[in-house]
Each structure stands twice: as structure tokens, then as C-alpha cells.
Write an enzyme that holds these catalytic residues in place. Structure first.
Site, PDB file in Angstrom:
ATOM      1  N   ASP A 167      45.836   4.390  23.038  1.00 31.41           N
ATOM      2  CA  ASP A 167      46.521   5.581  23.551  1.00 31.41           C
ATOM      3  C   ASP A 167      47.834   5.151  24.242  1.00 31.41           C
ATOM      4  O   ASP A 167      47.839   4.176  25.000  1.00 31.41           O
ATOM      5  CB  ASP A 167      45.560   6.226  24.569  1.00 31.41           C
ATOM      6  CG  ASP A 167      45.952   7.625  24.985  1.00 31.41           C
ATOM      7  OD1 ASP A 167      46.718   8.263  24.261  1.00 31.41           O
ATOM      8  OD2 ASP A 167      45.452   8.074  26.049  1.00 31.41           O
TER       9      ASP A 167
ATOM     10  N   GLU B  12      55.093   9.986  19.044  1.00 30.10           N
ATOM     11  CA  GLU B  12      55.216  11.195  19.880  1.00 30.10           C
ATOM     12  C   GLU B  12      56.663  11.645  19.919  1.00 30.10           C
ATOM     13  O   GLU B  12      57.568  10.843  20.138  1.00 30.10           O
ATOM     14  CB  GLU B  12      54.720  10.911  21.310  1.00 30.10           C
ATOM     15  CG  GLU B  12      54.970  12.099  22.234  1.00 30.10           C
ATOM     16  CD  GLU B  12      54.163  12.075  23.527  1.00 30.10           C
ATOM     17  OE1 GLU B  12      53.007  11.622  23.491  1.00 30.10           O
ATOM     18  OE2 GLU B  12      54.698  12.514  24.551  1.00 30.10           O
TER      19      GLU B  12
ATOM     20  N   HIS C 198      48.977  15.822  31.050  1.00 28.05           N
ATOM     21  CA  HIS C 198      47.774  15.056  31.389  1.00 28.05           C
ATOM     22  C   HIS C 198      47.219  15.464  32.756  1.00 28.05           C
ATOM     23  O   HIS C 198      47.952  15.927  33.616  1.00 28.05           O
ATOM     24  CB  HIS C 198      48.097  13.556  31.431  1.00 28.05           C
ATOM     25  CG  HIS C 198      48.500  12.991  30.117  1.00 28.05           C
ATOM     26  ND1 HIS C 198      49.422  11.989  29.971  1.00 28.05           N
ATOM     27  CD2 HIS C 198      48.097  13.291  28.852  1.00 28.05           C
ATOM     28  CE1 HIS C 198      49.569  11.690  28.690  1.00 28.05           C
ATOM     29  NE2 HIS C 198      48.779  12.472  28.000  1.00 28.05           N
TER      30      HIS C 198
ATOM     31  N   THR D  77      40.273  14.182  31.025  1.00 31.14           N
ATOM     32  CA  THR D  77      39.956  14.837  32.300  1.00 31.14           C
ATOM     33  C   THR D  77      38.604  15.549  32.291  1.00 31.14           C
ATOM     34  O   THR D  77      37.853  15.490  33.276  1.00 31.14           O
ATOM     35  CB  THR D  77      41.089  15.833  32.640  1.00 31.14           C
ATOM     36  OG1 THR D  77      42.303  15.084  32.795  1.00 31.14           O
ATOM     37  CG2 THR D  77      40.804  16.609  33.908  1.00 31.14           C
TER      38      THR D  77
END
Ligand SMILES: O=C(COP(=O)(O)O)[C@@H](O)[C@H](O)[C@H](O)COP(=O)(O)O
Length: 355
Positions: A83, A142, A198, A278
Site C-alpha cells: 500500500d 494514484e 484515510h 479504519t
């Protein structure tokens, strides 16, 4: 060994119209939870490790935990994805470590905080794609910076994220630029910015289409229908776990995440990978707080870690079912080795189709 590349998984997901949650992993309990849920519903798995995970667990521990998952569940295809690689060097080390997929996040400079130019992003992402594909490994890029359209800020809880306030042109991926980016970099999957961020504090109220731009997902998909899209910052921030955390001594503020039904709408429009961290953190924290408050005599960590695993696993199962990946593990068929994937890239079979 059922290690699978991200590319093969997402091609299957696109063919059958489903999406895959990509869960962040740092320890054994998270991996147990994810694998137990996948086993229960027959879903393929994406385990992803961040830079934070590597420094928390240590690279060899992470590698061996994933190897253990693959050994314990040989019938479940598992993709090991890195990631947010902040530089080509980070991606190279992950390939060396055995990851079957890497993310080169060139939307930010190597410090993981300063927004980068488009040219920089194209250059570093292409560099990683050339080398990764020569090893059969998949690449996610990204375009656009993750961050809230309410505040202009990136998530606060994550070590990786743009500093300062960004304007909407940086926080939303442009469809034409996305097409150009994929063509130039040859990435296998593209993470897009649509207002998610995030961490737990994404939205101050239930998000409307103004701050969670699923319409932008649709526009990007219409422009590049054959490209696999990735949604980052896609925890739903479960209200029940938020309440349990606070009931048992926690102090989290009121906050809202990305509703599962909005993610499902994105999946109908090309989203194939959905990053979730999360939600599992909150479930584990809530379950541990509750257990320790209710069983004050306990001093055996296995008891509360089991509760945490059960809580995380229930979320994983719900996401596999909602995103449509349940029932798909056994339908994937033969898994291409990294060397076979390398040859497929060399033959041009896997070049992105961008008109
Ligand atoms: O999108 C992500 C998670 O989204 P989430 O917060 O669960 O909505 C991941 O890609 C993040 O990179 C991950 O949470 C980062 O974790 P650490 O850097 O803290 O390990």
C-alpha cells in the site's frame, strides 16, 4: 501456494462485476480475521501492508504471516499488495520481499506529504511499472490527492497524506488526465480521488453527493471503461463500534464514513479494489475495550484478542458479501505464476486498453 497477482484478481472481478475489499494488515489477528471470513464465504483476498505496517511488524514478520495465511488456506487466492509506496525504491524492496502487487503513489513526493507534479507522477509510476511487470508483479498508481472535499485536508491519522489545504482540482481525479496517465504509465489499476480520505474523520455528517463524488467515479469509468479503479479511504466507520468504543471509556468524536451502498454503486462503475483499514481498527478497539471492561479479572491477552478477531471478521464477511466477492474464490480457476504474468506482459496481452 495460492499467491495471486492483483491484476489477475481484478480482471476476474471485472469479468464477473464484483469488487474486492483490500484490508490493511499489521499483525496475526487481522490476518486471521480476514482469512476466516474469506474461508466462510469463499472470497478471494487482498492483504495489504503499508510502510507503517512494515515498521510496526518488521518486513520478515509480515512476509511470514502472509505465507502462513496462504499455507493455512491453500484454496483461497491471496494477493499480497504493498500500500502507498512512496518511491520506486520502496516498491522494489516489496517485490524483492515477495509481494505480488505494489502501489506506486506518485501523487505525493517521496516525503509522502508534498503534492507532486503530474510529470513526476507519470515518471516514477512508469519506472515502477516497467520493473514490476518484468517480474510479473502488478502495479497500482494514484492520480489526484486523497482528501476531504469538506475541509480540503487529507486524513489526519495516517502517516501518509498531503499536508495543508488542497483545492478541489487536486482532490478530484480528472477523467481525461486519468486516460492519459494510464496510457503513459501502463498501470494495472488506478486509485482515484473522489473526496474520501484515510482515517476515521472523513465526513462531519452523512455524506452527500457533493462531498463524496460517486458521479466522478462514473465519469472516469465512462472515459476508461477497461481500467480497474481503486477507492482508498473507504471505511464506513461503523456507528455501532463508535458507540461501543465511547461506552467503554473511549473518546472518539462523532464522524461518518463512506456508506457501503455508495461503494456498491462505485463497483457498478468500475471500482474493483476498495481499501479498508479504519473499520477493522475500530472493531478491534471496541471489542477489546468491551471485553476488558466486562471481565475485569482477565489478564490473558488471548481472550480479548479473540474478541477482536471475531469483531473484525464479522466486518470482513459483511464487506465480501456486499461487494460481491463472496463465492468467487473457487471460480477463479488456475492461478498464473509471476513468471507467466511476466510473459503475458511481454506479449502485450495485459497492456491497458485506453481509447
Ligand atoms: O485507504 C486506506 C485505508 O482507508 P480507511 O482509513 O480504512 O478508510 C489505506 O490505503 C491506508 O493507507 C492505510 O490505512 C494506512 O495505514 P498506516 O499507514 O497507518 O499503516
Amino acid at each position: 501456494m495460492a499467491l495471486i497477482t492483483l491484476r489477475q484478481l481484478l480482471d476476474h472481478a471485472a469479468e464477473h462485476g464484483y469488487g474486492l475489499p483490500a484490508f490493511n494488515v499489521n499483525n496475526m489477528e487481522q490476518i486471521h480475521a480476514i482469512m476466516q471470513a474469506a474461508d466462510a464465504v469463499d472470497s478471494p483476498v487482498i492483504l495489504q501492508g503499508s510502510a507503517g505496517a512494515r515498521s510496526y511488524a518488521g518486513e520478515p514478520f509480515l512476509r511470514h504471516l502472509v505465507a502462513a495465511a496462504i499455507e493455512m488456506y491453500p484454496h483461497i487466492p491471496v494477493c499480497m499488495h504493498q500500500d502507498h509506496g512512496a518511491s520506486p525504491g520502496v516498491c522494489m524492496r516489496s517485490i524483492q520481499s515477495g509481494f505480488s502487487s505494489v502501489m506506486m503513489d506518485g501523487s505525493l513526493l517521496e516525503d509522502g506529504k508534498t503534492p507532486a507534479s503530474y510529470e513526476y507522477n507519470v515518471r516514477v509510476t512508469r519506472q515502477v511499472a516497467d520493473i514490476a511487470h518484468a517480474c510479473g508483479v502488478s502495479v497500482e498508481g494514484e492520480l489526484g490527492c486523497l482528501g476531504s472535499l469538506e475541509t480540503g485536508k487529507a486524513g489526519e491519522e495516517d502517516g501518509h497524506g498531503a499536508e495543508g489545504e488542497l483545492d478541489h482540482s487536486m482532490l478530484l481525479t480528472d477523467p481525461d488526465e486519468a486516460a492519459d496517465f494510464v496510457q503513459k504509465t501502463q498501470v494495472d489499476a488506478l486509485a482515484i480521488a473522489i473526496g474520501t480520505s484515510h482515517g476515521a474523520y472523513k465526513f462531519s455528517q452523512k455524506p452527500t453527493g457533493k462531498v463524496l463524488r460517486i458521479d466522478r467515479v462514473k465519469e472516469i469509468h465512462a472515459r476508461i471503461p477497461n481500467v480497474h479503479l481503486v477507492m482508498h479511504g473507504s471505511s464506513s466507520v461503523p456507528e455501532d463500534w463508535l458507540a461501543i468504543i465511547n461506552r467503554y471509556g473511549g473518546d472518539m468524536g462523532q464522524t461518518y464514513g463512506v456508506p457501503v451502498e455508495e461503494i456498491v454503486e462505485g463497483i457498478k462503475h468500475g471500482v474493483r479494489k476498495v481499501n479498508i483499514d479504519t473499520d477493522l481498527r475500530m472493531a478491534a478497539t471496541g471489542a477489546i475495550r468491551q471485553h476488558l471492561a466486562e471481565d475485569r479479572k482477565n489478564f490473558d491477552p488471548r481472550k480479548f484478542l479473540k474478541e477482536a478477531t471475531k469483531a473484525m471478521s464479522a466486518i470482513c464477511k459483511a464487506r465480501y458479501e456486499a461487494f460481491g466477492s463472496a463465492g468467487m474464490a473457487s471460480r477463479i480457476g488456475r492461478i498464473y505464476s509471476l513468471d507467466e504474468m511476466r510473459r503475458r506482459y511481454e506479449k502485450g496481452e495485459l497492456a491497458p486498453r485506453v481509447s
